[in-house]
Write an enzyme that holds these catalytic residues in place. Structure first.
Site, PDB file in Angstrom:
ATOM      1  N   HIS A 186       1.967  -1.390   1.032  1.00 46.11           N
ATOM      2  CA  HIS A 186       1.163  -0.275   1.575  1.00 46.11           C
ATOM      3  C   HIS A 186       0.807  -0.609   3.020  1.00 46.11           C
ATOM      4  O   HIS A 186      -0.051  -1.446   3.279  1.00 46.11           O
ATOM      5  CB  HIS A 186      -0.124  -0.084   0.756  1.00 46.11           C
ATOM      6  N   HIS A 218       0.407   0.949   7.275  1.00 44.85           N
ATOM      7  CA  HIS A 218       0.441   1.965   8.336  1.00 44.85           C
ATOM      8  C   HIS A 218       0.888   1.289   9.628  1.00 44.85           C
ATOM      9  O   HIS A 218       0.264   0.303  10.040  1.00 44.85           O
ATOM     10  CB  HIS A 218      -0.946   2.570   8.559  1.00 44.85           C
ATOM     11  N   VAL A 219       1.933   1.807  10.242  1.00 43.98           N
ATOM     12  CA  VAL A 219       2.363   1.224  11.524  1.00 43.98           C
ATOM     13  C   VAL A 219       2.238   2.208  12.694  1.00 43.98           C
ATOM     14  O   VAL A 219       2.535   1.855  13.829  1.00 43.98           O
ATOM     15  CB  VAL A 219       3.807   0.653  11.467  1.00 43.98           C
ATOM     16  N   ARG A 220       1.837   3.465  12.404  1.00 43.47           N
ATOM     17  CA  ARG A 220       1.718   4.498  13.447  1.00 43.47           C
ATOM     18  C   ARG A 220       3.074   4.742  14.108  1.00 43.47           C
ATOM     19  O   ARG A 220       4.110   4.529  13.510  1.00 43.47           O
ATOM     20  CB  ARG A 220       0.638   4.136  14.485  1.00 43.47           C
ATOM     21  N   ASN A 248       1.494   9.160   6.966  1.00 42.84           N
ATOM     22  CA  ASN A 248       0.427  10.028   7.504  1.00 42.84           C
ATOM     23  C   ASN A 248       0.388  10.006   9.030  1.00 42.84           C
ATOM     24  O   ASN A 248      -0.629   9.688   9.644  1.00 42.84           O
ATOM     25  CB  ASN A 248      -0.946   9.675   6.908  1.00 42.84           C
ATOM     26  N   HIS A 272      -3.490   8.216  -3.119  1.00 45.21           N
ATOM     27  CA  HIS A 272      -4.810   7.912  -2.563  1.00 45.21           C
ATOM     28  C   HIS A 272      -5.810   8.503  -3.551  1.00 45.21           C
ATOM     29  O   HIS A 272      -5.995   9.721  -3.595  1.00 45.21           O
ATOM     30  CB  HIS A 272      -4.987   8.516  -1.161  1.00 45.21           C
ATOM     31  N   LEU A 288     -11.197   3.591   4.106  1.00 47.49           N
ATOM     32  CA  LEU A 288     -11.298   4.459   2.926  1.00 47.49           C
ATOM     33  C   LEU A 288     -10.214   4.099   1.929  1.00 47.49           C
ATOM     34  O   LEU A 288      -9.062   3.923   2.346  1.00 47.49           O
ATOM     35  CB  LEU A 288     -11.174   5.933   3.341  1.00 47.49           C
ATOM     36  N   HIS A 326      -6.261   1.338  14.450  1.00 49.16           N
ATOM     37  CA  HIS A 326      -6.796   2.413  15.296  1.00 49.16           C
ATOM     38  C   HIS A 326      -7.218   1.775  16.616  1.00 49.16           C
ATOM     39  O   HIS A 326      -7.677   0.628  16.607  1.00 49.16           O
ATOM     40  CB  HIS A 326      -8.045   3.047  14.654  1.00 49.16           C
ATOM     41  N   ALA A 377     -11.480   5.523   9.993  1.00 45.97           N
ATOM     42  CA  ALA A 377     -11.388   4.640   8.823  1.00 45.97           C
ATOM     43  C   ALA A 377     -10.106   3.824   8.911  1.00 45.97           C
ATOM     44  O   ALA A 377      -9.031   4.374   9.153  1.00 45.97           O
ATOM     45  CB  ALA A 377     -11.381   5.481   7.554  1.00 45.97           C
TER      46      ALA A 377
HETATM   47  O1  DOR Z   1      -8.966   3.351   5.797  1.00 49.16           O
HETATM   48  C1  DOR Z   1      -7.955   4.011   5.739  1.00 49.16           C
HETATM   49  N1  DOR Z   1      -7.156   4.191   6.802  1.00 49.16           N
HETATM   50  N2  DOR Z   1      -7.634   4.597   4.572  1.00 49.16           N
HETATM   51  C2  DOR Z   1      -6.613   5.449   4.481  1.00 49.16           C
HETATM   52  O2  DOR Z   1      -6.406   5.959   3.410  1.00 49.16           O
HETATM   53  C3  DOR Z   1      -5.801   5.800   5.664  1.00 49.16           C
HETATM   54  C4  DOR Z   1      -5.869   4.770   6.679  1.00 49.16           C
HETATM   55  C5  DOR Z   1      -5.343   5.233   8.024  1.00 49.16           C
HETATM   56  O3  DOR Z   1      -4.265   5.821   8.082  1.00 49.16           O
HETATM   57  O4  DOR Z   1      -6.011   4.961   9.024  1.00 49.16           O
HETATM   58 ZN    ZN Z   2      -3.305   3.600   3.556  1.00 47.78          ZN
END
Ligand code: DOR
Ligand code: ZN
Length: 381
Positions: A39, A41-43, A67, A161, A244, A276, A288
């Site tokens: 799981h 996220h790399v943007r 996302n 999620h 989150l 972020h 988050a």
């Molecule tokens: O904290 C979180 N950040 N929870 C998520 O479900 C998404 C993630 C994000 O893409 O920043």
């Molecule tokens: Zn996530």
């Protein structure tokens, strides 16, 4: 279990019947099969050049969350995104991004066959409004039933999620309420749909997964294993601990750690590393997400070490996820050494700055073989 030649001073701690000695005794080196991150996220864009090398230095593969803005909702977008990620993998490193599609109310069922053919491995369900870039998510899961039917037939996993979004539900209860009102009916209607309950944060979720069958598994983040909700407020409001689902109370953290170290095949590593820019974290309404890819294995090792369960780390980090997804286990190795080091304060992040979790703090374990294993000339932090 693959046998690996490693440095003569290293003690192989996994794959045999000896249990790890307590944390403060002589075990100084841990070697495990190269892990995967289930799981991540790399943007996109310039950000990839910071975060992809961090992950590739440790993990063989990672499930890439879809996302983006706009979200990755079809196979063409997923393949184009995969190419951009691969272009950010430094020379000499091997790393495989495992792509996912973003489930909307309108994802056509026939996109599932195309996805499977193209090697896209899963579909992610964000309840609309649950988290970062989830506006295009699912408003009512029943609207997606035709697509879920296609996924169940094809054996494509649904990544969930698991939080309700109803404003009247307390933020800390959103996961537990999701189990009762969404997940139980969903699993009743699709008993053979493979589901990963992502980044679980509560004792209720642990118990629900344990009581279920082989079609359900869960990922656990390092930050939910290491911290409880006090971390958000100690000495002031600490934005970098906000993610989150939000951190929960200590009893929940203990249940998560017990699950991760139980050896159960239903629990595996998923960092949910979610970068972020610092100015959007340290903000009146901060984003988050905790960034942990810079020290992912080190943070998990710290958590497992805290309960003298380092002997369970390899199963959790390197075997269970691959087995659940029906993918081969990796063949390389990763070596951690007990050697205190200080986490960098920040990284460049495109035009902005990225502050990692535990910035400026000392961690006890360090991945030592990034260079020798994958031919990298500089060890990236
Ligand atoms: O904290 C979180 N950040 N929870 C998520 O479900 C998404 C993630 C994000 O893409 O920043
Ligand atoms: Zn996530």
């Amino acid at each position: 279990m693959t046998a690996h030649a490693i440095d003569a001073t290293a003690t192989r701690q996994f794959g045999d019947n000896r249990s790890m000695r307590p944390a403060n005794t002589s075990a100084q080196t841990l070697t495990l099969t190269r892990p995967d991150d289930w799981h991540l996220h790399v943007r996109d864009g310039d950000a990839l050049h910071t975060v992809v090398p961090h992950t590739a230095a440790q993990f063989g593969r990672a499930i890439i969350m879809p996302n983006l803005r706009p979200p990755v909702t079809n196979v063409m977008q997923a393949l184009a995104y995969k190419a951009r990620i691969l272009a950010a993998v430094p020379e000499g490193m091997t790393f495989e991004p495992l792509m996912t599609l973003y489930l909307t109310d309108h994802l056509p069922p026939d996109e599932i066959a195309r996805a499977q053919e193209a090697g896209v491995v899963a579909v992610k369900l964000y309840p609309a409004g649950a988290t970062t870039n989830s506006d295009a998510g699912v408003t009512d899961v029943r609207k997606t039933y035709k697509t879920l039917e296609a996924m169940q037939r094809a054996g494509v996993p649904l990544l969930v999620h698991g939080e309700v979004t109803a404003p009247e539900v307390d933020l800390f209860d959103r996961e537990a309420v999701f189990i009762d009102t969404q997940l139980i009916p969903l699993r009743r209607d699709f008993p053979e749909l493979k589901i990963v309950f992502e980044h679980i944060t509560t004792r209720e979720a642990v118990q629900y997964v344990q009581q279920s069958d082989r079609y359900l598994a869960a990922t656990l983040t390092a930050h939910h294993l290491l911290f409880n909700r006090n971390a958000l407020f100690t000495g002031g409001l600490r934005a970098h601990y906000y993610c989150l689902p939000v951190l929960k109370r200590e009893t929940h953290r203990q249940a998560l750690l017990a699950a991760a170290t139980s050896g159960s095949a239903q629990f595996f590593l998923g960092t949910d590393s979610a970068p972020h820019p610092v100015h959007l974290k340290e903000h009146a309404s901060g984003c988050a997400g905790c960034y942990t890819a810079h020290a992912a294995l080190e943070l998990y090792a710290q958590a497992f070490d805290s309960v003298h369960a380092l002997d369970k780390l390899e199963t959790f980090a390197s075997f269970n996820g691959a087995d659940f997804y029906g993918l081969p286990r990796n063949t390389g190795i990763l070596t951690l050494q007990r050697a205190p080091w200080t986490v960098p304060d920040c990284f460049a992040f495109g035009e902005a700055t990225l502050k990692p979790l535990c910035a400026g703090e000392t961690l006890s374990w360090r991945v030592v073989n990034r260079q020798s294993l994958w031919g990298i000339t500089a060890t990236s932090a």
